[in-house]
Design a protein around this motif. Sequence first.
Motif, PDB file in Angstrom:
ATOM      1  N   GLN A 926       0.804  -1.222   0.000  1.00 24.11           N
ATOM      2  CA  GLN A 926       0.000   0.000   0.000  1.00 24.11           C
ATOM      3  C   GLN A 926       0.840   1.277   0.000  1.00 24.11           C
ATOM      4  O   GLN A 926       0.295   2.371  -0.149  1.00 24.11           O
ATOM      5  CB  GLN A 926      -0.915   0.006   1.228  1.00 24.11           C
ATOM      6  N   LEU A 927       2.142   1.129   0.148  1.00 27.18           N
ATOM      7  CA  LEU A 927       3.020   2.301   0.154  1.00 27.18           C
ATOM      8  C   LEU A 927       3.296   2.697  -1.293  1.00 27.18           C
ATOM      9  O   LEU A 927       4.098   2.068  -1.989  1.00 27.18           O
ATOM     10  CB  LEU A 927       4.320   1.979   0.880  1.00 27.18           C
ATOM     11  N   LYS A 928       2.629   3.740  -1.756  1.00 31.70           N
ATOM     12  CA  LYS A 928       2.681   4.111  -3.174  1.00 31.70           C
ATOM     13  C   LYS A 928       3.511   5.358  -3.445  1.00 31.70           C
ATOM     14  O   LYS A 928       3.745   5.706  -4.608  1.00 31.70           O
ATOM     15  CB  LYS A 928       1.251   4.351  -3.700  1.00 31.70           C
ATOM     16  N   SER A 929       3.940   6.039  -2.398  1.00 25.17           N
ATOM     17  CA  SER A 929       4.752   7.237  -2.615  1.00 25.17           C
ATOM     18  C   SER A 929       5.746   7.391  -1.479  1.00 25.17           C
ATOM     19  O   SER A 929       5.548   6.857  -0.387  1.00 25.17           O
ATOM     20  CB  SER A 929       3.861   8.488  -2.709  1.00 25.17           C
ATOM     21  N   LEU A 930       6.791   8.149  -1.760  1.00 21.80           N
ATOM     22  CA  LEU A 930       7.843   8.395  -0.780  1.00 21.80           C
ATOM     23  C   LEU A 930       8.024   9.898  -0.603  1.00 21.80           C
ATOM     24  O   LEU A 930       7.898  10.662  -1.576  1.00 21.80           O
ATOM     25  CB  LEU A 930       9.162   7.766  -1.242  1.00 21.80           C
ATOM     26  N   PRO A 931       8.356  10.336   0.612  1.00 19.80           N
ATOM     27  CA  PRO A 931       8.500  11.770   0.860  1.00 19.80           C
ATOM     28  C   PRO A 931       9.884  12.314   0.552  1.00 19.80           C
ATOM     29  O   PRO A 931      10.189  13.458   0.883  1.00 19.80           O
ATOM     30  CB  PRO A 931       8.215  11.863   2.362  1.00 19.80           C
ATOM     31  N   PHE A 932      10.730  11.505  -0.060  1.00 23.74           N
ATOM     32  CA  PHE A 932      12.122  11.888  -0.224  1.00 23.74           C
ATOM     33  C   PHE A 932      12.346  12.607  -1.551  1.00 23.74           C
ATOM     34  O   PHE A 932      11.918  12.157  -2.608  1.00 23.74           O
ATOM     35  CB  PHE A 932      13.013  10.655  -0.129  1.00 23.74           C
ATOM     36  N   ARG A 933      13.042  13.721  -1.457  1.00 22.77           N
ATOM     37  CA  ARG A 933      13.382  14.516  -2.634  1.00 22.77           C
ATOM     38  C   ARG A 933      14.864  14.866  -2.569  1.00 22.77           C
ATOM     39  O   ARG A 933      15.519  14.689  -1.548  1.00 22.77           O
ATOM     40  CB  ARG A 933      12.551  15.814  -2.661  1.00 22.77           C
ATOM     41  N   LYS A 934      15.383  15.405  -3.632  1.00 24.99           N
ATOM     42  CA  LYS A 934      16.794  15.794  -3.644  1.00 24.99           C
ATOM     43  C   LYS A 934      17.123  16.734  -2.495  1.00 24.99           C
ATOM     44  O   LYS A 934      18.180  16.628  -1.866  1.00 24.99           O
ATOM     45  CB  LYS A 934      17.131  16.481  -4.968  1.00 24.99           C
ATOM     46  N   GLU A 935      16.199  17.647  -2.216  1.00 23.45           N
ATOM     47  CA  GLU A 935      16.525  18.666  -1.223  1.00 23.45           C
ATOM     48  C   GLU A 935      16.362  18.192   0.210  1.00 23.45           C
ATOM     49  O   GLU A 935      16.872  18.823   1.130  1.00 23.45           O
ATOM     50  CB  GLU A 935      15.661  19.918  -1.448  1.00 23.45           C
ATOM     51  N   ASN A 936      15.636  17.091   0.447  1.00 25.11           N
ATOM     52  CA  ASN A 936      15.458  16.662   1.835  1.00 25.11           C
ATOM     53  C   ASN A 936      16.108  15.321   2.151  1.00 25.11           C
ATOM     54  O   ASN A 936      15.993  14.838   3.274  1.00 25.11           O
ATOM     55  CB  ASN A 936      13.966  16.630   2.207  1.00 25.11           C
ATOM     56  N   ALA A 937      16.757  14.715   1.189  1.00 23.77           N
ATOM     57  CA  ALA A 937      17.427  13.424   1.436  1.00 23.77           C
ATOM     58  C   ALA A 937      18.725  13.373   0.655  1.00 23.77           C
ATOM     59  O   ALA A 937      18.953  12.474  -0.155  1.00 23.77           O
ATOM     60  CB  ALA A 937      16.500  12.275   1.049  1.00 23.77           C
ATOM     61  N   THR A 938      19.577  14.323   0.910  1.00 21.31           N
ATOM     62  CA  THR A 938      20.788  14.468   0.091  1.00 21.31           C
ATOM     63  C   THR A 938      21.804  13.359   0.298  1.00 21.31           C
ATOM     64  O   THR A 938      22.724  13.209  -0.498  1.00 21.31           O
ATOM     65  CB  THR A 938      21.457  15.831   0.392  1.00 21.31           C
ATOM     66  N   SER A 939      21.661  12.581   1.386  1.00 21.83           N
ATOM     67  CA  SER A 939      22.611  11.495   1.632  1.00 21.83           C
ATOM     68  C   SER A 939      22.100  10.136   1.167  1.00 21.83           C
ATOM     69  O   SER A 939      22.805   9.138   1.278  1.00 21.83           O
ATOM     70  CB  SER A 939      22.939  11.412   3.131  1.00 21.83           C
ATOM     71  N   LEU A 940      20.880  10.075   0.674  1.00 26.95           N
ATOM     72  CA  LEU A 940      20.276   8.798   0.305  1.00 26.95           C
ATOM     73  C   LEU A 940      21.054   8.172  -0.845  1.00 26.95           C
ATOM     74  O   LEU A 940      21.126   8.710  -1.944  1.00 26.95           O
ATOM     75  CB  LEU A 940      18.813   9.000  -0.088  1.00 26.95           C
ATOM     76  N   ARG A 941      21.671   7.009  -0.564  1.00 25.51           N
ATOM     77  CA  ARG A 941      22.541   6.358  -1.546  1.00 25.51           C
ATOM     78  C   ARG A 941      21.793   5.346  -2.394  1.00 25.51           C
ATOM     79  O   ARG A 941      22.101   5.185  -3.570  1.00 25.51           O
ATOM     80  CB  ARG A 941      23.715   5.681  -0.838  1.00 25.51           C
ATOM     81  N   PHE A 942      20.838   4.634  -1.802  1.00 26.55           N
ATOM     82  CA  PHE A 942      20.048   3.719  -2.611  1.00 26.55           C
ATOM     83  C   PHE A 942      18.743   3.368  -1.909  1.00 26.55           C
ATOM     84  O   PHE A 942      18.610   3.467  -0.697  1.00 26.55           O
ATOM     85  CB  PHE A 942      20.826   2.449  -2.970  1.00 26.55           C
ATOM     86  N   ILE A 943      17.764   2.997  -2.739  1.00 28.25           N
ATOM     87  CA  ILE A 943      16.485   2.456  -2.277  1.00 28.25           C
ATOM     88  C   ILE A 943      16.391   1.040  -2.828  1.00 28.25           C
ATOM     89  O   ILE A 943      16.497   0.834  -4.033  1.00 28.25           O
ATOM     90  CB  ILE A 943      15.296   3.288  -2.792  1.00 28.25           C
ATOM     91  N   ARG A 944      16.213   0.072  -1.943  1.00 29.37           N
ATOM     92  CA  ARG A 944      16.098  -1.308  -2.406  1.00 29.37           C
ATOM     93  C   ARG A 944      14.697  -1.828  -2.141  1.00 29.37           C
ATOM     94  O   ARG A 944      14.164  -1.673  -1.052  1.00 29.37           O
ATOM     95  CB  ARG A 944      17.117  -2.206  -1.710  1.00 29.37           C
ATOM     96  N   GLY A 945      14.106  -2.436  -3.138  1.00 25.32           N
ATOM     97  CA  GLY A 945      12.760  -2.982  -2.993  1.00 25.32           C
ATOM     98  C   GLY A 945      12.413  -3.863  -4.175  1.00 25.32           C
ATOM     99  O   GLY A 945      13.199  -4.038  -5.118  1.00 25.32           O
ATOM    100  N   GLU A 946      11.187  -4.426  -4.144  1.00 22.01           N
ATOM    101  CA  GLU A 946      10.757  -5.270  -5.259  1.00 22.01           C
ATOM    102  C   GLU A 946      10.501  -4.422  -6.495  1.00 22.01           C
ATOM    103  O   GLU A 946       9.957  -3.320  -6.417  1.00 22.01           O
ATOM    104  CB  GLU A 946       9.494  -6.043  -4.897  1.00 22.01           C
ATOM    105  N   GLN A 947      10.865  -4.967  -7.644  1.00 21.26           N
ATOM    106  CA  GLN A 947      10.669  -4.241  -8.893  1.00 21.26           C
ATOM    107  C   GLN A 947       9.187  -4.003  -9.157  1.00 21.26           C
ATOM    108  O   GLN A 947       8.794  -2.924  -9.628  1.00 21.26           O
ATOM    109  CB  GLN A 947      11.291  -5.033 -10.053  1.00 21.26           C
ATOM    110  N   ASP A 948       8.327  -4.977  -8.863  1.00 21.29           N
ATOM    111  CA  ASP A 948       6.884  -4.818  -9.084  1.00 21.29           C
ATOM    112  C   ASP A 948       6.320  -3.684  -8.244  1.00 21.29           C
ATOM    113  O   ASP A 948       5.479  -2.898  -8.704  1.00 21.29           O
ATOM    114  CB  ASP A 948       6.159  -6.129  -8.769  1.00 21.29           C
ATOM    115  N   TRP A 949       6.769  -3.608  -6.994  1.00 19.09           N
ATOM    116  CA  TRP A 949       6.318  -2.505  -6.125  1.00 19.09           C
ATOM    117  C   TRP A 949       6.754  -1.159  -6.696  1.00 19.09           C
ATOM    118  O   TRP A 949       5.983  -0.205  -6.737  1.00 19.09           O
ATOM    119  CB  TRP A 949       6.893  -2.714  -4.724  1.00 19.09           C
ATOM    120  N   TRP A 950       7.977  -1.084  -7.152  1.00 13.52           N
ATOM    121  CA  TRP A 950       8.489   0.169  -7.700  1.00 13.52           C
ATOM    122  C   TRP A 950       7.732   0.581  -8.961  1.00 13.52           C
ATOM    123  O   TRP A 950       7.472   1.759  -9.182  1.00 13.52           O
ATOM    124  CB  TRP A 950       9.972   0.012  -7.990  1.00 13.52           C
ATOM    125  N   ASN A 951       7.342  -0.402  -9.753  1.00 17.81           N
ATOM    126  CA  ASN A 951       6.613  -0.095 -10.991  1.00 17.81           C
ATOM    127  C   ASN A 951       5.240   0.491 -10.721  1.00 17.81           C
ATOM    128  O   ASN A 951       4.665   1.183 -11.575  1.00 17.81           O
ATOM    129  CB  ASN A 951       6.459  -1.363 -11.848  1.00 17.81           C
TER     130      ASN A 951
END
Length: 977
Positions: A926-951
């Motif tokens: 049910q998690l369809k969006s993320l609050p992270f943007r370039k300006e508020n998550a400048t250290s975020l190196r990677f997001i790992r998850g299922e490809q189907d969920w990301w699609n």
Amino acid sequence: MASGFLEGAAVNAVGNVVSNGLIHSYSHIRAKFASSRNLDENYKQLINEKRSLLATKEYVDAEARTHRQKRRTTYVYSIWINKVSATVAEVEQLTGKYERKRLQRFRIQQRSRLSEKMAKMCSKVVQLTEEGRLPTGFLEGKLAEAIIEVRHTHDIEGYPTLKSSLEMILRLLRKNRIRGIGVCGIAGVGKTTILQNLNNNKEVAVLFDIVIFVKVSAEQRDQKLQKSIAKRLLLDIEGIDDDNMIAGLISEELKDKKYLLILDEVVDYINLNQLGIQNNDNGSKVVLATRFRYVCKLSNVNIVIELVSSKCSSLPLVIKVIASSFKLKDTAESWRDGIEDLNKLWPAIQSQGLKELYSFLRFCYDELEDEKQKKCFLYGSLYPADSKIFTDYLVECWAAEGFLGDVNDTRKYQNARDRGYAILEHLINVSLLEKGKRIKDVRMSNFIRELALHISSEDPECNFFVKDSEESAELTTSQAWEQAKRVSMIHSGLHVLPENPSCNNLFTLLLQKNSNLAKIPPNFFEHMSGLLVLDLHRTEIGKLPSSLSKLTSLKGLYLNECKFLTLLPPEIASLQFLEVLDIRGSTVKFIPFHIQNLVNLRCLRISYVKNSDGTESQGQKTDSNVIAMLQKLEELVIEVDSYNHWCNGIADVIHQVASLKNLSTLRFCFPDSDSLTDFITNNSQWKNRKLNAFQFFVGCKNSKLRILESFEHRITRYMKYYNGRSEDDSTIKEVLAETDAFELICHNSVTKLSDFLEAASLKRIRGWSIESCNSLSTIIDSSFVPLSNSIVGNNMTTLGNNIDYNDSASNGSILPNLEQLYLKRLLNLESVFDCPMQPRSLSKLQILEIMNCPKLTRIFNDEAICQLSRLQKLTIKVCFEIEELVLPKLETLVLNDMPKLKNICINKSLAWPSSLEVLKISSCPQLKSLPFRKENATSLRFIRGEQDWWNEMDWATTDDDDIKWLQSIFVPQIQIL
């Protein structure tokens, strides 16, 4: 940039595999001798250089006044002036130290250190003077365009393998099509030295407009890296907190420059574009060094190269011999064939390098403070290279050998071990030993060990006989046994021992981990009266021979995990000087009667086992009072295999343990809280706060202590409480006030921990695990009001760091020293922290893991979130009812199996940006969006998850640039990072 890494992979050739520690031995030590003699000369030179710098400053002051209308001129001038002021102060401190002590007698080490500092300071002063003497354009901002900042490093002219690697990098830098070059290798192979010499290279100064060298430590985040780059470019970023604005300034500064960016000690992917390092297609390059292949995406052949470096112990003289043949090998097959040949030739190749290197390590060895430290260091070479050596065990062997002084009634065994830990810490600090992956073990590298063995071979006081794994068992009959003072055949494939060796000079005999060794000849110990340490750990021996009685000097006997050993013979009573006996994991009957004669025993580690037919061990009742007779015992460990049998008749054992008046360390299983009460009521050491270390298991037998292994610093006081009831909790609360780590499992009635703890102090707790307490609905709720002056056991010795037991500022705070919290299988837990928070509550919490809590709906309230300033990792798994998660400031977030989770929110009251680095999400449909943007998550190196969920993600409220950025850092779950 990635393709450049592949093309630059050749940098990791054999010549790259040279030890920084070795270079230190070769160049730095030699320099110490010279600098010691040059102290007076360096002092005079430093005085003269300071005068020149101050004269140059007067000239620059005059010039600056004519250009003061230019902001950049003023800024560059102020930086130079500040450098001058700081440097002059450092010079005066050094010269003042020399002037105060010149009439005293310097030790050679003191002279060399002071001389080296003066020499370095001279170079620094000269460089500053030269900067000030640049043409007037210097004041126009040319300082920012200075091509290189010289790095202090080792001269590699005498090291062909290092030099050839540097030349290889230079050839690659000349090629326009290569953008990035990766240098990969294990720690200590010389990566930093090569990069520092690259930075200082004259050709580099011709090829590029500016060279930027940054050491990227494991703790350095992208923000700090960005600021380091901006500082090198002399950008005025004071007061600017916006990372994107700083990135823009860096990009603007570099857009017309051909730059070389050198990044050392990179541990993970770095988004250079995000930092402001753009690819301007003008020949700019990036060179980075890393220990991890995936950072550079190197080919499989490089794994083979690492095998060569491991075998060579990073010795350049040895590598020089090997490189001549390996440099012609082009395929993986030929490399593997070469490795096979190397295994056969290794002893001969090895000896060529050791003799020439011996004198340099000897200097490091001679610099140790006393003979005891030297003996302790050499003793470490008895163990296989890079193997785990448990610190407690090593210190016990040192004590048995007499390296830590005599152990008697006035200077107790614990005092000797304290001295041993101090020596151990010193050997680690000077890099002669290395910390292991866990806090309780150390290791000696192959390089250091080979040279230590060489030193010991020339010292008649050592006279080691050492054979490692895969050595021939026939060597056990060698005459070297009879001449040696210490024999080590650990994990050597040994299966036959000499019948009757004459080893009257032998002090230590290490035969552990020989799984084929099943028999000890009857007269084997007949001529070993001087033996101090005997280790038969994890061998297959079934009994000890009668000649054991001849070991009248023995102090340490290790028979742990000898699973076929069923009894100790009566002859053990002859070991009157035995201090340490470890029979855990054997099938020796519980508390053998003969042990009562070991009146000097300081440390006893045993296991309670049942007979093969499942009945209670024979002799338990007849051996009553055995423990009580060992009144010198300072450490007692009783591990329990058969818990139900253990609980029968335990009262007598508890009374015996409670009677020990010198006990300082205890590991013990109590069937229930009543038996624990019996112990603490009757044991004087507990009442007098002298039980410095304990592991109490209440209502359960011993098990793997995972919570203890995850701490950086040693946890010495631990309690596990299983299957408890509220009416039995009063004693638990008393012990909890003295506990560093606590595991609460299957408590039958506690509904909230604030009721359970009541008046018990929470200020000591650093680790806390709560599992399968199914009446628990919350951890701490609004009804809990902590006492402002809770009683804490302040008289006990404390080994932890930064713990505020007595800090008045923490009065009224909740769990001010808690570092790790684990909540598992709490079926009725609805909230975690739902109460007002005083300042410093939870202020040290770093790790929070919540698993299998199906009714949990709320984790933090706003007050709790604001207190979590140090929280680094949050893991939530199998929590079905959480719909919204409000995040504190984090570095790692792991979410798994949360079917109702719809929103992740950022707490607006916190300085959120740039903390989150790793985001892992799975089974959160049910998690369809993320609050992270370039300006508020400048250290975020990677997001790992299922490809189907990301699609299926909803990007309706996300800007195109942010979508592109998020897509670029997404990694499908099936990939290995």
